[in-house]
Design a protein around this motif. Structure first.
Motif, PDB file in Angstrom:
ATOM      1  N   VAL A   1     -37.060 -33.043 -15.619  1.00 19.65           N
ATOM      2  CA  VAL A   1     -38.198 -33.865 -16.041  1.00 19.65           C
ATOM      3  C   VAL A   1     -38.359 -35.084 -15.143  1.00 19.65           C
ATOM      4  O   VAL A   1     -39.468 -35.383 -14.666  1.00 19.65           O
ATOM      5  CB  VAL A   1     -38.025 -34.285 -17.518  1.00 19.65           C
ATOM      6  N   VAL A   2     -37.269 -35.792 -14.892  1.00 18.24           N
ATOM      7  CA  VAL A   2     -37.364 -36.998 -14.056  1.00 18.24           C
ATOM      8  C   VAL A   2     -37.733 -36.635 -12.622  1.00 18.24           C
ATOM      9  O   VAL A   2     -38.569 -37.304 -11.996  1.00 18.24           O
ATOM     10  CB  VAL A   2     -36.041 -37.791 -14.103  1.00 18.24           C
TER      11      VAL A   2
ATOM     12  N   THR B   1     -40.111 -40.220 -24.402  1.00 19.61           N
ATOM     13  CA  THR B   1     -38.824 -39.786 -24.941  1.00 19.61           C
ATOM     14  C   THR B   1     -38.837 -39.911 -26.458  1.00 19.61           C
ATOM     15  O   THR B   1     -39.204 -40.950 -27.004  1.00 19.61           O
ATOM     16  CB  THR B   1     -37.662 -40.605 -24.360  1.00 19.61           C
TER      17      THR B   1
ATOM     18  N   VAL C   1     -42.039 -45.183 -18.838  1.00 23.98           N
ATOM     19  CA  VAL C   1     -41.451 -44.528 -20.006  1.00 23.98           C
ATOM     20  C   VAL C   1     -42.067 -45.108 -21.273  1.00 23.98           C
ATOM     21  O   VAL C   1     -42.270 -46.320 -21.372  1.00 23.98           O
ATOM     22  CB  VAL C   1     -39.915 -44.734 -20.049  1.00 23.98           C
TER      23      VAL C   1
ATOM     24  N   ALA D   1     -41.483 -35.663 -12.619  1.00 30.82           N
ATOM     25  CA  ALA D   1     -42.355 -36.817 -12.846  1.00 30.82           C
ATOM     26  C   ALA D   1     -42.364 -37.742 -11.634  1.00 30.82           C
ATOM     27  O   ALA D   1     -43.427 -38.245 -11.232  1.00 30.82           O
ATOM     28  CB  ALA D   1     -41.904 -37.571 -14.094  1.00 30.82           C
TER      29      ALA D   1
ATOM     30  N   ALA E   1     -35.226 -42.635 -15.597  1.00 27.66           N
ATOM     31  CA  ALA E   1     -36.631 -42.601 -15.181  1.00 27.66           C
ATOM     32  C   ALA E   1     -37.085 -43.972 -14.670  1.00 27.66           C
ATOM     33  O   ALA E   1     -37.749 -44.076 -13.628  1.00 27.66           O
ATOM     34  CB  ALA E   1     -37.507 -42.147 -16.345  1.00 27.66           C
TER      35      ALA E   1
ATOM     36  N   HIS F   1     -44.888 -36.311 -19.964  1.00 27.46           N
ATOM     37  CA  HIS F   1     -43.796 -35.357 -20.178  1.00 27.46           C
ATOM     38  C   HIS F   1     -43.059 -35.786 -21.440  1.00 27.46           C
ATOM     39  O   HIS F   1     -42.480 -36.873 -21.481  1.00 27.46           O
ATOM     40  CB  HIS F   1     -42.836 -35.351 -18.985  1.00 27.46           C
TER      41      HIS F   1
ATOM     42  N   ILE G   1     -43.187 -40.598 -18.851  1.00 27.17           N
ATOM     43  CA  ILE G   1     -42.240 -39.797 -19.626  1.00 27.17           C
ATOM     44  C   ILE G   1     -42.163 -40.360 -21.032  1.00 27.17           C
ATOM     45  O   ILE G   1     -41.907 -41.553 -21.223  1.00 27.17           O
ATOM     46  CB  ILE G   1     -40.841 -39.795 -18.974  1.00 27.17           C
TER      47      ILE G   1
ATOM     48  N   GLU H   1     -33.214 -32.786 -18.519  1.00 32.98           N
ATOM     49  CA  GLU H   1     -33.624 -34.168 -18.289  1.00 32.98           C
ATOM     50  C   GLU H   1     -33.779 -34.451 -16.787  1.00 32.98           C
ATOM     51  O   GLU H   1     -34.703 -35.151 -16.364  1.00 32.98           O
ATOM     52  CB  GLU H   1     -32.608 -35.131 -18.899  1.00 32.98           C
TER      53      GLU H   1
ATOM     54  N   HIS I   1     -41.056 -30.434 -23.156  1.00 35.07           N
ATOM     55  CA  HIS I   1     -39.771 -29.904 -22.702  1.00 35.07           C
ATOM     56  C   HIS I   1     -38.802 -29.905 -23.886  1.00 35.07           C
ATOM     57  O   HIS I   1     -38.539 -30.951 -24.478  1.00 35.07           O
ATOM     58  CB  HIS I   1     -39.188 -30.769 -21.577  1.00 35.07           C
TER      59      HIS I   1
END
Length: 379
Positions: free
Chosen positions: A28-29, A46, A68, A32, A61, A14, A44, A25, A100
């Motif tokens: 997304v978390v 970032t 991450v 996931a 996350a 993601h 994830i 956000e 995203h």
């Protein structure tokens, strides 16, 4: 299962450019973490600028045991940054690149090769710019055009579909997938400063970035009308952003300092939402706000503007809807919510609707089906 991953679960990244921890956000978390619980390999990614103050989504996350990876990239259309992301995707044997936000969508839409071995999927969380006259408006326009390069595009609200390129709709590459939340959550008492400010009064709460599209100035005007007819009420606006000073001046000009609180950014306010009397959404544009689902899960009555996917949810649960910008109607509906919103049967109905239709599990299942559909189309 996706091609190229016959001996393992699909590996999903993601990608999101994030400077805080807001609704997108949180989606997304939540997604996931649920996918990881379902046995998928997920990470994830970032995208942050060297000038950013930390990496809030990465911190959250990791606290949910989601891996991450951080891509530190200078602002702007950074070709070397795009190349680094693609190199990492190829080296990591990713099956699904799930983007995203406009920056991730533009980066991957521009740089992804046509003969890629992985599927490219975008979630559209909502557009906030009103016109092309702002930089954000230009970014959002560019994003909509570049989305035609994606295998599948997933708006969170039906109303966003008509703003997408026709080729996506014509080729059946659009699938609306509503947001979902973790249904079970530990509850906490009100933060001490909010409890002291309310001093036992009924709390109307609003949550979101202090930016123009949230129309908190309209909400404050509506509350100024409401407090003339009711006692023992207060308004708490949770969030940070560039409109704070203007809203503070408005509160002072209307002599509302004793009854309206700008509470700043708070982590996971859903834990104490159940102590409030109602949630109010005054925005001129939304997708499907996570805070709406969280309030309904807590049993709260909701007063909202008629935007995004909110009227669709309102077809199954008692959300009081008003037109954006109508302070008078907002005032009346807040009064009604305070008067009638705490009935046990209504509270149970709100919680049931969220559990059945907007859980993290339902959202993850919908995306799993979407990934499989995108892979089938590519064969």
């Amino acid at each position: 299962m996706l091609s190229g991953s016959k001996s393992r679960a699909p590996r999903i990244v993601h990608l999101i450019d994030s400077g805080g921890f807001f609704g997108a956000e949180q989606v997304v978390v939540t997604l996931a973490a649920q996918q990881a619980d379902n046995g998928l390999e997920v990470v994830i990614g970032t995208i942050i600028s060297p000038q950013d103050d930390g990496n809030p989504i990465g911190d959250v996350a990791r606290s949910r045991n989601v891996p991450v990876v951080v891509f530190e990239i200078e602002d702007g259309l950074n070709r070397s940054g795009m190349h680094r992301i693609l190199e990492w995707i190829d080296a990591s044997e990713i099956s699904v690149v799930h983007c995203h936000g406009y920056k991730a969508n533009i980066f991957l839409g521009l740089s992804a090769p046509r003969n890629r071995p992985w599927r490219l999927v975008a979630t559209l969380h909502g557009w906030v710019a009103g016109s092309l006259r702002s930089r954000l408006g230009v970014y959002e326009f560019a994003e909509r055009m570049i989305l035609r390069r994606f295998d599948l595009v997933c708006p969170v609200a039906d109303g966003m579909v008509t703003r997408l390129p026709r080729v996506l709709r014509r080729q059946d590459r659009v699938r609306v997938i509503p947001n979902g939340i973790q249904i079970e959550v530990e509850t906490e008492r009100l933060p001490n400063d909010i409890a002291a400010f309310s001093n036992g009064a009924s709390i109307l709460v609003a949550i979101g970035r202090l930016s123009g599209e949230k129309c908190f100035s309209v909400l404050i005007d509506a509350f100024a009308r409401l407090i003339q007819t009711r006692e023992q009420i207060c308004l708490v606006i949770v969030g940070a952003g560039g409109e704070r000073d203007a809203l503070a001046r408005q509160i002072e000009d209307l002599d509302l300092a004793a009854s309206v609180m700008l509470a700043g950014y708070r982590e996971r306010p859903r834990k104490w939402l159940g102590h409030c009397a109602a949630l109010v959404i005054s925005s001129r544009t939304e997708g499907l706000p996570m805070v709406l689902l969280e309030a309904l899960a807590a049993g709260l009555p909701v007063v909202s503007t008629r935007v995004g996917q909110i009227p669709v949810v309102a077809a199954d649960v008692d959300i009081r809807l008003v037109d954006p910008g109508d302070a008078r109607a907002l005032c009346q509906n807040m009064a009604d919510a305070l008067e009638f919103g705490a009935e046990d049967e209504l509270m149970r109905r709100r919680q049931q609707v969220v559990a059945q239709r907007f859980s993290a599990g339902a959202m993850a299942k919908a995306y799993d089906d979407a990934y499989a559909y995108a892979e089938d189309r590519a064969r």
